[in-house]
Enzyme design. Sequence first.
Site, PDB file in Angstrom:
ATOM      1  N   GLY A  55       9.701  45.637  32.928  1.00  6.07           N
ATOM      2  CA  GLY A  55       9.751  46.241  31.597  1.00  6.07           C
ATOM      3  C   GLY A  55      10.635  45.424  30.679  1.00  6.07           C
ATOM      4  N   GLN A  60      15.852  43.613  23.278  1.00  8.96           N
ATOM      5  CA  GLN A  60      16.360  42.649  24.266  1.00  8.96           C
ATOM      6  C   GLN A  60      16.056  41.206  23.871  1.00  8.96           C
ATOM      7  OE1 GLN A  60      14.528  45.012  27.740  1.00  8.96           O
ATOM      8  NE2 GLN A  60      16.268  43.960  28.684  1.00  8.96           N
ATOM      9  N   CYS A 103      18.220  45.613  35.099  1.00  6.35           N
ATOM     10  CA  CYS A 103      17.817  45.306  33.723  1.00  6.35           C
ATOM     11  C   CYS A 103      17.866  43.796  33.525  1.00  6.35           C
ATOM     12  CB  CYS A 103      18.780  45.991  32.755  1.00  6.35           C
ATOM     13  SG  CYS A 103      18.412  45.689  31.017  1.00  6.35           S
ATOM     14  N   LEU A 104      16.843  43.254  32.843  1.00  5.16           N
ATOM     15  CA  LEU A 104      16.810  41.806  32.612  1.00  5.16           C
ATOM     16  C   LEU A 104      17.981  41.349  31.727  1.00  5.16           C
ATOM     17  CD1 LEU A 104      12.979  41.193  32.085  1.00  5.16           C
ATOM     18  CD2 LEU A 104      14.364  40.718  34.128  1.00  5.16           C
ATOM     19  N   HIS A 145      14.090  54.109  30.629  1.00  6.21           N
ATOM     20  CA  HIS A 145      15.033  52.979  30.564  1.00  6.21           C
ATOM     21  C   HIS A 145      14.744  52.114  29.333  1.00  6.21           C
ATOM     22  CE1 HIS A 145      17.165  49.396  32.557  1.00  6.21           C
ATOM     23  NE2 HIS A 145      16.518  48.860  31.548  1.00  6.21           N
ATOM     24  N   GLU A 146      13.469  51.786  29.113  1.00  9.99           N
ATOM     25  CA  GLU A 146      13.105  50.920  27.983  1.00  9.99           C
ATOM     26  C   GLU A 146      13.316  51.640  26.650  1.00  9.99           C
ATOM     27  OE1 GLU A 146      12.896  47.953  28.704  1.00  9.99           O
ATOM     28  OE2 GLU A 146      12.434  48.145  30.832  1.00  9.99           O
ATOM     29  N   HIS A 149      16.741  51.332  25.357  1.00 12.22           N
ATOM     30  CA  HIS A 149      17.004  50.065  24.654  1.00 12.22           C
ATOM     31  C   HIS A 149      16.712  50.185  23.155  1.00 12.22           C
ATOM     32  CE1 HIS A 149      17.980  47.167  27.795  1.00 12.22           C
ATOM     33  NE2 HIS A 149      16.949  47.536  28.524  1.00 12.22           N
TER      34      HIS A 149
HETATM   35 NI    NI Z   1      16.644  47.042  30.541  1.00 17.11          NI
END
Ligand code: NI
Length: 183
Positions: A55, A60, A103-104, A145-146, A149
């Site tokens: 995701g 981000q 998380c990336l 989660h996304e 963000h």
């Molecule tokens: Ni994330």
Amino acid sequence: MLVPKTALETPPLEIHKLGADVLRQPARRIGKVTEQIRDIARDMLRSMYTAKGIGLAAPQVGIHQQLLVIDLDLENPTSPPLVFINPEITATGAGIDTYEEGCLSIPGVYLDVVRPTAIEVSFRDEMGRPRKMKADGLMSRCIQHEMDHLNGVLFVDRVTDEAGLRKELKENGFQRQHVQSVS
Ligand code: NI
């Protein structure tokens, strides 16, 4: 929207890491879903596949629009990813789950987060079509989660195990001061 699920030598977008201000800025609603929005979604997918994530949210990559991409089936080249534009959670189930998230934007850090198990979400897809979805399990987890963000919230903000949080951050070169605990 199908994009090759392969790692590129030079992904089109840089994924910002914990400590970057852009991760804390809220995203704006998208008006018309244009070819430009689809281009951003494609570039986000290419960058996500390169980073081997499931995701990615637009903030981000420094884009403050309500857009996120999810693909839970990275091994299957023909299953299309999901593109969520202006997502809104319209219902939440009573049950809650604890699950280890990553998380990336915070590579190497994996910690338990408590969230509602099941949600209903309404959104527009990459063609601007209104969609509704019921999700549980990993899909529900990933959407929540996304969507965090899009509000400048990171999963580490929701971690309640303070000792574990400090240890994981330190081991991966991140600073506790960049976490904004919500609980
Ligand atoms: Ni994330």
